[in-house]
Enzyme design. Structure first.
Site, PDB file in Angstrom:
ATOM      1  N   ASP A 161       8.148  26.786  31.459  1.00 28.13           N
ATOM      2  CA  ASP A 161       8.213  25.966  30.180  1.00 28.13           C
ATOM      3  C   ASP A 161       7.015  25.809  29.385  1.00 28.13           C
ATOM      4  OD1 ASP A 161       9.704  24.324  28.635  1.00 28.13           O
ATOM      5  OD2 ASP A 161       9.555  22.444  29.532  1.00 28.13           O
ATOM      6  N   ASN A 196      20.104  26.549  26.788  1.00 29.13           N
ATOM      7  CA  ASN A 196      19.514  27.240  25.904  1.00 29.13           C
ATOM      8  C   ASN A 196      20.256  27.744  24.653  1.00 29.13           C
ATOM      9  OD1 ASN A 196      16.698  28.175  28.253  1.00 29.13           O
ATOM     10  ND2 ASN A 196      16.939  26.438  26.835  1.00 29.13           N
TER      11      ASN A 196
END
Ligand code: IPE
Ligand code: IPE
Ligand code: MG
Length: 245
Positions: free
Chosen positions: A18, A66
């Site tokens: 991330d 996502n």
């Protein structure tokens, strides 16, 4: 030699990669440039994990959530996996890495991405040095639901369903529980990653943004892990010895 009291190397390391967007933003770049920059980190963690003797490495590359990102970013992330496979496939195979993809059920995934995945899975399927799994179009809850559906389709009676039986009906029944879960970027959450397998994982959150991640960060996480005390609901070995004196 194992340090006294320290754990060994984790068998299964999973990583939530991330911070690509923030890394790009800090440099006045586009988010997709941040994802591209993460390729070097992927290479670094694979090489370092293999060097450290880790048997299973699972990288979160794209979540079922996502899909909600802008279309151009989603398109980039689809193509990105294909590119990583294309560039790294031969080398991974030569180094004895078995490559797999966990998830990828969504019809929006382009055919050429499927083809690249099928090809690398086929080519590397007999490799034994390390299993590298890309969690791609993966959601931990979805994975469990899919397992339950398989059980139902097989007409499994309710009293025959145990944890072991359900685990056996997940996409990769041979994938062991996660020992060490790393998340970069300083966020403290799981974001629906590998929910079944992380039940007793040791969690390590690092402040580094993913494109800056290198071998030393993996070594740091492993070191933190090795000094943790894993009790699995029981009492530590030391306590048992002290009490029975
Ligand atoms: C992680 O980086 C990569 C994916 C989720 C695919 P992000 O894109 O989430 O980066 P931040 O969290 O916005 O910085
Ligand atoms: C998790 O990161 C998914 C991947 C790294 C592929 P996100 O950036 O999507 O997670 P949230 O939105 O911060 O929870
Ligand atoms: Mg993020």
């Amino acid at each position: 030699m194992t340090e006294r009291g320290a754990l060994g190397v984790p068998a299964h390391v999973a990583c939530i990669m991330d911070g690509n967007g923030r890394w790009a933003q800090q440099r006045g770049l586009r988010r997709i440039d941040g994802h591209s920059a993460g390729e070097a980190s992927i290479r670094a963690i694979i090489d370092a994990a293999r060097g450290a003797g880790i048997q299973w490495l699972t990288l979160f590359a794209f979540s079922t959530e996502n899909w909600d990102r802008p279309v151009a970013e989603v398109d980039h992330l689809m193509e990105f996996l294909r590119r990583v496979i294309r560039r790294r496939g031969r080398d991974l195979h030569q180094r004895g890495v078995r490559v797999r993809v966990l998830g990828r059920a969504d019809p929006r995934i382009p055919d050429d991405v499927h083809r690249a995945i099928d090809e690398i899975e086929q080519r590397t399927r007999a490799n034994t040095r390390m299993t590298l799994t890309f969690a791609f179009d993966h959601g931990g809850r979805q994975e469990i639901v899919d397992g339950v559906r398989r059980l139902v389709r097989r007409g499994m009676p309710d009293d025959a369903i145990t944890e072991a039986v359900l685990a056996d009906h997940l996409q990769y029944p041979d994938m062991p529980d996660v020992d060490l879960l790393i998340r970069t970027s300083g966020e403290y959450r799981i974001s629906n990653f590998l929910l079944w397998h992380i039940a007793y994982a040791e969690l390590v959150f690092l402040d580094v943004l993913w494109p800056d991640f290198r071998a030393r960060h993996l070594h740091e996480a492993i070191d933190i892990y090795r000094h943790r005390s894993r009790r699995f609901g029981s009492v530590g070995a030391q306590q048992v010895t002290e009490e029975s004196r």
